[in-house]
Every structure is written in C-alpha cells, then in structure tokens.
Design an enzyme around this catalytic site. Structure first.
Site, mmCIF file in Angstrom:
data_model
loop_
_atom_site.group_PDB
_atom_site.id
_atom_site.type_symbol
_atom_site.label_atom_id
_atom_site.label_comp_id
_atom_site.label_asym_id
_atom_site.label_seq_id
_atom_site.Cartn_x
_atom_site.Cartn_y
_atom_site.Cartn_z
ATOM 1 N N THR A 150 -18.741 21.100 -88.005
ATOM 2 C CA THR A 150 -18.755 22.307 -87.169
ATOM 3 C C THR A 150 -18.503 21.872 -85.718
ATOM 4 O O THR A 150 -17.364 21.684 -85.342
ATOM 5 C CB THR A 150 -20.083 23.085 -87.319
ATOM 6 O OG1 THR A 150 -21.185 22.189 -87.196
ATOM 7 C CG2 THR A 150 -20.152 23.782 -88.663
ATOM 8 N N LYS A 176 -22.528 15.657 -91.796
ATOM 9 C CA LYS A 176 -22.162 16.457 -90.625
ATOM 10 C C LYS A 176 -23.390 16.933 -89.870
ATOM 11 O O LYS A 176 -24.460 17.106 -90.434
ATOM 12 C CB LYS A 176 -21.262 17.636 -90.997
ATOM 13 C CG LYS A 176 -21.811 18.674 -91.900
ATOM 14 C CD LYS A 176 -22.461 19.876 -91.304
ATOM 15 C CE LYS A 176 -21.971 20.263 -89.942
ATOM 16 N NZ LYS A 176 -22.867 21.353 -89.422
ATOM 17 N N THR A 187 -27.306 23.650 -90.101
ATOM 18 C CA THR A 187 -26.697 22.387 -89.757
ATOM 19 C C THR A 187 -26.451 21.275 -90.776
ATOM 20 O O THR A 187 -25.371 21.147 -91.294
ATOM 21 C CB THR A 187 -27.452 21.799 -88.558
ATOM 22 O OG1 THR A 187 -27.424 22.808 -87.556
ATOM 23 C CG2 THR A 187 -26.808 20.575 -88.024
ATOM 24 N N GLU A 274 -26.082 17.067 -80.394
ATOM 25 C CA GLU A 274 -25.721 17.859 -79.205
ATOM 26 C C GLU A 274 -26.250 17.275 -77.909
ATOM 27 O O GLU A 274 -27.453 17.231 -77.686
ATOM 28 C CB GLU A 274 -26.332 19.237 -79.325
ATOM 29 C CG GLU A 274 -25.611 20.069 -80.326
ATOM 30 C CD GLU A 274 -26.360 21.350 -80.543
ATOM 31 O OE1 GLU A 274 -27.315 21.625 -79.804
ATOM 32 O OE2 GLU A 274 -25.968 22.072 -81.450
ATOM 33 N N ASN A 396 -26.486 25.082 -75.493
ATOM 34 C CA ASN A 396 -27.288 26.069 -76.196
ATOM 35 C C ASN A 396 -27.674 27.291 -75.374
ATOM 36 O O ASN A 396 -28.245 28.236 -75.899
ATOM 37 C CB ASN A 396 -28.542 25.399 -76.771
ATOM 38 C CG ASN A 396 -28.185 24.506 -77.931
ATOM 39 O OD1 ASN A 396 -27.657 24.988 -78.928
ATOM 40 N ND2 ASN A 396 -28.416 23.215 -77.793
ATOM 41 N N THR A 401 -23.569 34.470 -78.374
ATOM 42 C CA THR A 401 -23.391 34.917 -79.755
ATOM 43 C C THR A 401 -22.194 35.849 -79.849
ATOM 44 O O THR A 401 -22.074 36.759 -79.050
ATOM 45 C CB THR A 401 -24.642 35.697 -80.219
ATOM 46 O OG1 THR A 401 -25.785 35.023 -79.745
ATOM 47 C CG2 THR A 401 -24.688 35.790 -81.706
#
Lengths: 401, 401
Positions: A150, A176, A187, A274, A396, A401
């Site tokens: 992703t 991943k 995730t 991240e 984040n 969204t």
C-alpha cells in the site's frame, strides 16, 4: 545465486497485476498457486473488528489441502458488513474457478482503506489475468510482492534454505506495511511458502510460535489492524522425511529457519514503517515472569516519549524508567538497571554518571538496543520499536479521508 | 468580584518565590499554609516508580491535621534513591520549622526533571522566604500557581462557591502541566483548598472520586508520571454543619462543586498540553460494563492515529473503530455506531454516507465529542484526549537531556 521469493520453494507459482483497485496505477492484485496442493497455516489480528477476508480465511484454513491464495491491496474490505463477506467469498470462488480448485481450498487477504467496498468487476477480471500469468519465476514472485503493497516504499522478500533429513528445504516470504496508514488503512500481510513435508498441526504450531517471536514483537503504533494476516503454505515437495513430532531435531530446524525468515521480514517492515528513521530493540530481563518482561518491553517500545527521544537521538533514560513504572509489571525501582547498548545509564534505582556523547552516538544509530534488568526474577522477553517522527504525524494528520 | 485562587477559601495563606532551582529564572518554590490546621486528602500516581515527595506525602497524610504544603518545580526528585527521600523529608522539616508545625503535619510535592537531585541549600532558603511572604491575598495565590509550573505556558486556577447548611463554602484549585515533558519531566500536580467542615474520611472519598471523574479522565500521552499528585485541604472555617454522611445532600453538594472545580482545571490543563491544539471527549455507551466502556473510551483517546487525524481535522472514523476493536472490550462490530458530535458516520457495523464538509467542521473545532454506542449493554464512561501535533514530536525529540 539461487532463486529468491515465494516461488523459490518447489511447488509454487505466483503473479501480480494491476487490476485497477487502487487509484494510483500500481499493482494491486496478487495470486499464489500450488497446483498439487499445500498444507496451510494462518495467524490473524487479535483486533475484535476483523476484515471479511480474515473471517473467510479462518473458515477455509480447515481444508486439508490449499490450492491458492488471492490478495488485493487498495481496499481493506473491513467494516463493510454482509456485502463485504460475500465479496471475500466471491474472490475465493473466482480464484478457485481459475485454478480448477474448490473455493473452500482458497485463502484470501485484503489490505487498504477501511470501510470501502471492493470494485468486484475489476477484482474478478484481475483474478482471471493473474491466473493466466502464474509462473514459478523469480520475477513472478516479485510481482506478487509488489501487488500487496500500500504505502510501503519498497517490496520486501526473504528466502532461506535448510537441510532436513538430507534434503534441501526452502522457506520464503513476502511482507507488507507496518503502521496503520492514512487515511485509514488496515495493514500487515505476510505470506510464506515452504516445500517441507510437515504435518498440518506442526505447520500451524511453527507459524504461531514464529509469528509470536517476530511479527508480534514489533510495535509501530501499539495497535493491531483489522486485517493483519500471516499465512504459511508448505508443499511437501522437498522430499524430506515428513516432520511429525514437535520434539524432533527436524522440526527444530524447520522452526528455526522459519523464525529467521520471519524476523528478517519483520526487520524490513520496521525500517519501512511510516516516518520511521530508526528501529530499536528493548530487552527486558530479571522480571518476575515472562509476561511481566513482555509488558515492560512493550511499554517502553510503545511509549511516545521514548520514541520521540530516539528520533531526536536523546539518551533519555528517565522516560524509559517512567514507562516501565507504568506498565503494570511488578517492579521495585531500587532494583532496576538500564543500559543503552553496553553503556549503563541507571543502576539500582539511581542515575549513573555516563559519557553523554557516547550515549548520543548509541541512540543515533539506525538500530540500537535498550537493556533493562528489573532485578526481580528470571523472566525475560524483548520487543522491537521504531522512532516517532514529525513525518509520522504529517503522514497521519495531513492526509484527508 | 470575589477573591480567586487557593487563598479564597477561609483559613489559607499562600506564597511563591524564585529560589533558584530552575535555570530559567522563574518562580520555583511555593507554599500553602493553614495556621489553624486543615483536614487533608491526597491521590497519587499509579506508576510503580514514584518520586520521594509522593512517598513522604503518603506517610504524612495519616496526620489528623495538616498545617501546610511545600512544593518545588524544576527538579522532580524522582529516581534519586535514599538521598532523594531524605531531601523530601528535609523539605517538610524546614517548612514545619518555619510554620511552627510538626514536620509530619506537612505535605510536599515536586515536579520537574527526573533523576536530578534537589539543590537543598537553595530549597531551604527558599522555604524560609516563602514562609515570610505568606499572605491570604489573591496575588499570593497566583504566585503559588506560578511557582508550580514547568513548561506550562499559563498558570491555571479555578474557584467556585456553594451554599451548604446556610453557609457559603468555597473550593479553589491550582494545577500544572499535562504531558511528560522534555527532557524527562514528571508532571501533573493539583492543589485544592476548601473551607467546608467535613470528615477526613469523606474528604478523601470526595477527592478520590472527583479525581477519578476529572484528572484521571484525561489522557495526553497515555501514561502517568512518577510524581502525579492531587492534594485537597479543607479548613472547616465556612461554619457549615459538619458533613459526615456520604448519602447526605450536603456531601453531594460538596462533591459536585469539587468535581466541577477539578473538571475545569483538567480542561485548562488539556488545552495547555504539549503541542495540543484541540481537545476532544470520547463518550462510550452500550458497553457490557462500565469497565469496558472506560477501556474503549481510553483506547480511542490514546490512539496516536486518532490524535493525528484530529490534529489534521480529518473525520477518520476508520481509526476510531480500529482502536475500539483492539481495546480488549467485548465488542461486535455489527452493533457499533459512531457519531462525531450529532453527525452519524458509522451505523451498525457499516459506514454511513455523511456530509464530509460538516464532519470536517466538527473535527476542526477547538473541542468536539466522539460518541460511540457499542450496542452490547448499558455500561458507559468517557475520556478526554488531545490531538497529536508535529509540535509534540518537536518538543519531545529536539530537546536534549
């Protein structure tokens, strides 16, 4: 050099295509096929809210032989109700049809945005293309490893071999994404193939324990997502004497190799988390129990202030002690000793004079170890964590969204 | 306007001075005195590692009447071993001497850097100056409120009154610092004074419950520090009929007023938390038990990804559901409904089409409420949280020990 990736163990084909599920125009559908069937094992998220694929996988793992796995990225198919469940079943049906196998012998996984429905037309046609492209080449394994990503920045694979009863057994994996990702991603997916002959019961035991000592030892932001899945398929094609006893040296060899593959993948995942710039290992000893040691290690690795300090290369032992004190483990501060690498910074409840420059050098490294002796018993355990950077907040907070 | 601050209730004097404990040159030593004595109650951190002051306070709370409180900021006197403990006792002795009271009738608190020793010469001379400056003025209360601060940006006080058995009872408070702070600070201190006549047992009950419904409902970074302390002294000078029964309307009035003061202070503290730009309330209903509701509310308020999303004004319900799923409470996703303010974004396990712009407006506010109905029972509870900003990481990563 030997073949690398999920197609390295005998008996497996793979493929990965761009089915159009993601907006980004990268690969988003992958398939693993085992034409003669494989024993299968799986471990899943402990989150009470699970994706449709996790539900279906749990059911289908009961099959004696599994003939394939189908995976999509881009859409998590989590929090999608009954429609989501029927879509996950359709993925198995379509893949089973293409591979001439029963849909109950197929496994399925999804990763991506929560709450969005799968574009089933694209998924179905992608599955058919995937089936057409199946190959045992190294490139096919890489295509699969890319199709499951992703927001990961690199694909992550690892392969090892071990001799068992005179035969070479190969174990490979692809993984991943660590860190729940903007806007609301679900995730970690890990796929493992092997060619050992091993009983289904021991395969499950090996995966459960290896995941416990690798994937489950890493905390990026302290939570398990709705989709976390690790699947292990073993074809039996290596021709080794079947492994059927948990105490046998052969089982031990298989387990140790599997664990090594899982740890390598976990490390790759941590370094691609991240905004992470560093990883660190927290080793706790001297706890009243292993459970207490786990609690303490996890508390330190999860503590935002420790993670921030490491990001800033600050040897901040005060935050480490504070995290330990609040973790719920039985501790007496007067018995706690803390080291950064080989440098003692806190001994028996009191700060120690230490070389600050040396301490900063240790914490500046890409990887370092925090060692904590609770001085209360013989329980020990460890945990990996990664630093908390402004980049993490940026990723984040700024993405909508 | 009536007098505000800790000297507003009858029977209390206060002061705050710059004793030179902090490098920064701001006030760092404060004193509260109650010349005729006061009943005292206290609640403390649940961290297993506690400061020397917390240890001494726990002992001294057994005294029938307390005559004063001495507090320093700048040095937490935590993780300082036996020397730290003897220093905390010396603070009580020095303060007792100045106030002509037994050292066992004094309470003490410290906040600041962990692992550093108190500069006792400066502390002792500061205590004597503090005693000389004691006053019942509003300015003296403000001096005290300033002396307890560390990296807080403003001093925080609140005062309320209530009529009990025909007399006016006053309750006041001063609070400092939320968020463990660079380099390794030990944080929340809350001091409350009142002039009600009330039994020691009920005073402790009222403080424990009020703190439970205010201070303990706020999570900034999920952990309690080594020094967290809330103390409540009541002089009995209001002349009300003594409150001695927990079921009496008088007790209820006292408790409700105390709770209101504590909540006001908690809110002020949240808005002054490190890097925080917003606060939010998580209200959970429909849980199997109150305990489960608390777990779920806390999990959402502590979840870094929810905190980041709120920082970015992103109405990210997926992360909320994910946090709930992993909190350990008994949940079935098909029964979960989630609202942002009055806007439903997730109903019975499925996302709902909602006005994104309206949702973003809600999450952009300085304060908003997340409502979660687990649909599983009648347990409910709530929690306050604040957002996670790049500033938080900056404060906690870039500052060096």
């Amino acid at each position: 050099m030997k073949k690398q990736g999920l197609t390295a163990p005998a008996g497996f084909l793979a493929s990965g295509v761009q089915a159009g599920i993601k907006d980004l125009g990268s690969k988003d559908l992958g398939m693993i096929s085992c034409p003669q069937g494989a024993k299968a094992a799986g471990v899943f998220t402990t989150n009470a809210v699970v994706s449709a694929a996790v539900e279906v996988c749990r059911e289908n793992l009961a099959c004696a032989k599994c003939f394939g796995v189908v995976v999509n990225s881009g859409v998590a198919n989590a929090c999608t109700g009954k429609k989501g469940l029927s879509d996950a079943r359709s993925m198995c049906r379509e893949a089973g049809k293409a591979l001439k196998a029963d849909q109950g012998a197929m496994l399925v996984a999804s990763t991506g945005v929560i709450g969005r429905k799968l574009p089933m037309d694209k998924v179905r046609s992608g599955i058919r293309t995937c089936a057409d492209l199946l190959s045992d080449s190294q490139e096919a394994a890489r295509d699969f490893a890319e199709a499951i990503l992703t927001t990961d920045t690199v694909s992550k694979q690892h392969t090892e071999t071990v001799r068992i009863s005179g035969k070479e057994v190969t174990i490979a994996g692809a993984i991943k994404g660590a860190g729940m990702i903007a806007p609301n991603m679900a995730t970690t997916l890990c796929f493992l193939t092997a060619d050992a002959a091993i009983s289904k019961r021991l395969l499950q035991k090996a995966l459960r324990e290896a995941a416990g000592e690798s994937l489950n030892k890493l905390t990026v932001d302290g939570h398990q997502s709705t989709n976390d899945t690790a699947l292990l398929l073993s074809s039996g094609k290596a021709g080794n004497a079947p492994i059927s006893r948990p105490k046998s040296p052969d089982y031990k060899k298989f387990y140790e190799t599997l664990l090594s593959v899982c740890r390598n993948l976990t490390r790759q995942m941590a370094l691609d988390a991240e905004g992470a710039t560093k990883i660190f290992k927290v080793e706790v000893s001297g706890a009243v129990s292993k459970k207490d040691a786990r609690k303490a290690a996890r508390a330190v690795a999860d503590y935002d202030l420790v993670k921030c300090a490491i990001n800033g290369s600050d040897p901040n032992w005060g935050r480490i002690i504070c995290a330990i004190g609040s973790c719920g483990a039985k501790v007496n501060v007067d018995n706690i000793t803390c080291r950064l690498g080989r440098l003692t910074v806190f001994r028996s409840g009191r700060p120690v004079k230490f070389d600050k420059k040396r301490a900063e050098e240790i914490v500046s490294q890409k990887e370092h170890t925090i060692l904590i002796d609770l001085g209360a018993g013989s329980g020990s355990d460890f945990c990996w964590g990664c630093d908390l950077s402004k980049k993490y907040v940026e990723i984040n907070a700024d993405y909508h969204t």
